[in-house]
Design a protein around this motif. Structure first.
Motif, short mmCIF file in Angstrom:
data_model
loop_
_atom_site.label_atom_id
_atom_site.label_comp_id
_atom_site.label_asym_id
_atom_site.label_seq_id
_atom_site.Cartn_x
_atom_site.Cartn_y
_atom_site.Cartn_z
N ARG A 71 0.85 -1.20 0.00
CA ARG A 71 0.00 0.00 0.00
C ARG A 71 0.88 1.24 0.00
NH1 ARG A 71 -5.26 0.63 0.48
NH2 ARG A 71 -5.58 -1.54 1.17
N LEU A 72 0.74 2.06 -1.02
CA LEU A 72 1.53 3.27 -1.17
C LEU A 72 0.93 4.42 -0.36
CD1 LEU A 72 2.09 3.08 -5.03
CD2 LEU A 72 3.65 2.33 -3.24
N PRO A 73 1.71 5.46 -0.10
CA PRO A 73 1.13 6.66 0.53
C PRO A 73 -0.05 7.15 -0.30
CG PRO A 73 3.52 6.82 0.45
CD PRO A 73 3.16 5.60 -0.33
N GLY A 74 -1.16 7.43 0.37
CA GLY A 74 -2.38 7.81 -0.35
C GLY A 74 -3.35 6.66 -0.49
N GLY A 75 -2.89 5.44 -0.11
CA GLY A 75 -3.80 4.30 -0.09
C GLY A 75 -3.81 3.44 -1.33
N GLU A 129 -0.19 -1.49 -4.86
CA GLU A 129 0.74 -1.83 -5.95
C GLU A 129 1.25 -3.24 -5.72
OE1 GLU A 129 3.53 1.24 -7.79
OE2 GLU A 129 4.90 0.02 -6.57
N ILE A 130 1.45 -3.99 -6.79
CA ILE A 130 1.97 -5.35 -6.69
C ILE A 130 3.48 -5.31 -6.95
CG2 ILE A 130 1.81 -7.72 -7.55
CD1 ILE A 130 -0.76 -6.74 -6.24
N GLU A 131 4.24 -5.82 -5.98
CA GLU A 131 5.70 -5.87 -6.11
C GLU A 131 6.19 -7.30 -5.90
OE1 GLU A 131 7.49 -3.31 -3.27
OE2 GLU A 131 6.62 -1.46 -4.08
N ARG A 132 7.43 -7.55 -6.30
CA ARG A 132 8.05 -8.85 -6.02
C ARG A 132 8.41 -8.91 -4.53
NH1 ARG A 132 7.46 -12.87 -9.11
NH2 ARG A 132 8.56 -12.13 -10.96
N ALA A 133 8.04 -10.01 -3.86
CA ALA A 133 8.36 -10.17 -2.44
C ALA A 133 9.87 -10.23 -2.24
CB ALA A 133 7.71 -11.43 -1.89
N LYS A 134 10.35 -9.57 -1.18
CA LYS A 134 11.78 -9.55 -0.90
C LYS A 134 12.21 -10.75 -0.06
CE LYS A 134 12.20 -4.47 -0.99
NZ LYS A 134 10.78 -4.17 -1.30
N LYS A 135 11.26 -11.29 0.73
CA LYS A 135 11.59 -12.42 1.62
C LYS A 135 10.93 -13.70 1.09
CE LYS A 135 11.72 -11.74 6.01
NZ LYS A 135 11.61 -11.35 7.43
N ARG A 170 -2.74 -30.89 -4.16
CA ARG A 170 -1.51 -30.36 -4.78
C ARG A 170 -1.85 -29.27 -5.82
NH1 ARG A 170 2.06 -28.01 -5.49
NH2 ARG A 170 4.14 -28.43 -6.33
N ALA A 171 -2.91 -29.49 -6.59
CA ALA A 171 -3.32 -28.51 -7.60
C ALA A 171 -3.79 -27.21 -6.93
CB ALA A 171 -4.43 -29.08 -8.48
N PHE A 172 -4.43 -27.34 -5.77
CA PHE A 172 -4.84 -26.16 -5.01
C PHE A 172 -3.62 -25.30 -4.67
CE2 PHE A 172 -4.23 -24.86 -0.62
CZ PHE A 172 -5.04 -23.74 -0.54
N ALA A 173 -2.55 -25.93 -4.18
CA ALA A 173 -1.35 -25.18 -3.77
C ALA A 173 -0.73 -24.47 -4.96
CB ALA A 173 -0.35 -26.11 -3.10
N GLU A 174 -0.70 -25.13 -6.10
CA GLU A 174 -0.15 -24.49 -7.31
C GLU A 174 -0.97 -23.27 -7.70
OE1 GLU A 174 -0.11 -27.67 -10.12
OE2 GLU A 174 1.84 -28.44 -9.45
N ALA A 175 -2.29 -23.38 -7.55
CA ALA A 175 -3.17 -22.25 -7.90
C ALA A 175 -3.00 -21.09 -6.95
CB ALA A 175 -4.62 -22.73 -7.92
N LEU A 176 -2.92 -21.38 -5.65
CA LEU A 176 -2.83 -20.31 -4.65
C LEU A 176 -1.56 -19.48 -4.84
CD1 LEU A 176 -4.27 -19.13 -2.11
CD2 LEU A 176 -2.73 -20.54 -0.75
N ALA A 177 -0.51 -20.11 -5.33
CA ALA A 177 0.77 -19.40 -5.52
C ALA A 177 0.65 -18.25 -6.52
CB ALA A 177 1.85 -20.37 -5.96
N LYS A 178 -0.39 -18.26 -7.34
CA LYS A 178 -0.59 -17.19 -8.33
C LYS A 178 -1.17 -15.92 -7.70
CE LYS A 178 -1.54 -20.64 -11.91
NZ LYS A 178 -2.61 -21.26 -12.73
N GLU A 179 -1.73 -16.06 -6.49
CA GLU A 179 -2.33 -14.90 -5.83
C GLU A 179 -1.25 -14.09 -5.10
OE1 GLU A 179 -5.59 -13.91 -5.85
OE2 GLU A 179 -5.99 -15.51 -7.29
N PRO A 180 -1.31 -12.76 -5.18
CA PRO A 180 -0.32 -11.96 -4.44
C PRO A 180 -0.50 -12.09 -2.93
CG PRO A 180 -1.96 -10.53 -5.46
CD PRO A 180 -2.23 -11.92 -5.96
N LEU A 181 0.61 -12.03 -2.21
CA LEU A 181 0.58 -12.11 -0.74
C LEU A 181 0.07 -10.79 -0.16
CD1 LEU A 181 4.07 -13.79 -0.18
CD2 LEU A 181 1.83 -14.92 -0.25
N LEU A 182 -0.45 -10.86 1.06
CA LEU A 182 -0.94 -9.65 1.74
C LEU A 182 0.19 -8.86 2.38
CD1 LEU A 182 -4.15 -11.03 3.51
CD2 LEU A 182 -3.94 -10.00 1.24
#
Length: 375
Positions: free
Chosen positions: A96-100, A103-109, A146-158
């Motif tokens: 979440r950027l200033p102003g609310g 944005e989707i970014e690559r996770a650092k961790k 197993r297919a569920f886990a592969e699908a979930l990986a496509k969603e961005p993390l919170l």
């Protein structure tokens, strides 16, 4: 325990169709009581051996299943998840950027295996997300774990993994991790490594015809109507082949109490069946929250409790107001069941009901205090 009997009767005269509690002290069942109707429409009294959805109490067994693999050296808590599930190698995260603005970014961790246990991976509990809907269509409604886990990986993390706590689909991914590390389907692994050895005949993701005949109706309390309304099924079951490590098991009071009591005994049943080592049970009930995470872990009924490897764990009597000793641990489920495991007192409590909109913040802390006051 007259006070406990009166409390259960009070619940079933209030808004809970039926309730049952089983108290085991030093491997002896010292109290058991059930009250209410299994079927409200027919006013059928609740009987022994009835099967119900335990929902998130599944999580305790899923974590034990995965911790067995850690004990065997097949994975470590500090391993990156992508070492086993490669689709989690390069995750996106919402920032979440200033102003609310989002944005989707690559996770650092990286997501670590431990983040699945501790609910710190950054997942949500959105079972209607686009990727999960897509995998349901692609697999014709089967959605293997197993297919569920592969699908979930496509969603961005919170959030960045390991930085915050969020109750989520972490333990469903943990079930897929067990499948990949062990090689068996999750349900088969559970049956062959835990429920079978413990003599648990009525705990499974799928029921036989005979078991189906013992499945209880499920209700949801509708506040606007002022009464419980029938609502059968498990909304967390995403497909016919989906074995939800987070919410999928069905069981009975007597059956699941066998598993809980083995954990109270530091991982070994009274018959000598060992499912975990004492050292691992102690690690499981150690508080793994950081100060930052504690602000996210703020449910009213969990005041004074930390979070371990998939379980609440009693950390502060002053904050909790609980009569149980520090280190008492367990979890609960969406329809209101609750587990208490306490190695120091030799106490196991299995409480059951089958009502969504379950009144957990009212029932569970009171039930716990009544049990300990009478111990």
């Amino acid at each position: 325990m007259k006070a406990l009997t009166e409390f259960i009767d009070r619940l079933t005269s209030w808004r809970i169709p039926w309730a049952e509690v089983m108290v085991i002290h030093r491997n002896e069942t010292v109290f058991r009581y059930r009250s209410g109707f299994s079927n409200l429409e027919k006013e059928t009294p609740i009987e022994e051996g009835r099967i119900f959805n335990i929902y998130s109490m599944t999580k305790i067994m899923t974590c034990v299943a995965a911790l067995k693999l850690v004990e065997q050296g097949k994975m470590l808590l500090n391993d990156p998840l992508s070492a086993y599930l490669p689709e989690y190698a390069d995750m996106n995260v919402r920032k979440r950027l200033p102003g609310g603005k989002l944005e989707i970014e690559r996770a650092k961790k990286p997501i670590l295996v431990r983040d699945l246990f501790t609910m710190t991976a950054g997942f949500s509990y959105d079972i209607g997300s686009p990727s999960l809907k897509e995998v349901a269509e692609q697999t014709n409604g089967r959605v293997p774990t197993r297919a569920f886990a592969e699908a979930l990986a496509k969603e961005p993390l919170l959030f960045e993994p390991g930085t915050r706590w969020n109750y989520s689909l972490c333990h469903d991914v943990l079930a897929a991790l067990v499948e990949v590390v062990d090689g068996r389907r999750f349900g088969a692994y559970i049956r062959e490594e835990i429920t079978g050895p413990l003599g648990m005949k009525d705990t499974a993701f799928d029921l036989s015809g005979e078991q189906q005949s013992r499945l209880l109706p499920q209700y949801e309390y509708k506040d606007e109507q002022g009464r419980p309304v029938r609502k059968d099924g498990n909304g967390y079951r995403l497909g016919t082949e989906y074995e939800s490590g987070g919410a999928g098991l069905l069981s009975t009071v007597s059956d699941y109490a066998l598993f809980l009591n083995a954990l109270t005994n530091k991982g070994t049943s009274p018959d000598g069946v060992r499912i975990l080592s004492p050292a691992m049970v102690d690690l499981m009930r150690t508080d793994h929250l950081t100060d930052r995470m504690r602000g996210d872990y703020n449910w009213e009924q969990l005041k004074g409790y930390g979070y371990g490897l998939g379980v609440r764990t009693h950390a502060s009597k002053a904050q909790s107001g609980s009569l149980s000793p520090l280190g008492e641990f367990g979890w609960s489920g969406a329809a209101g069941c609750m587990a208490i495991m306490d190695p120091d007192s030799g106490l196991t409590v299995m409480y059951a009901q089958h009502l969504l909109n379950n009144q957990e913040p009212y029932i569970h802390p009171r039930l716990r205090n009544i049990v300990y006051a009478n111990l």
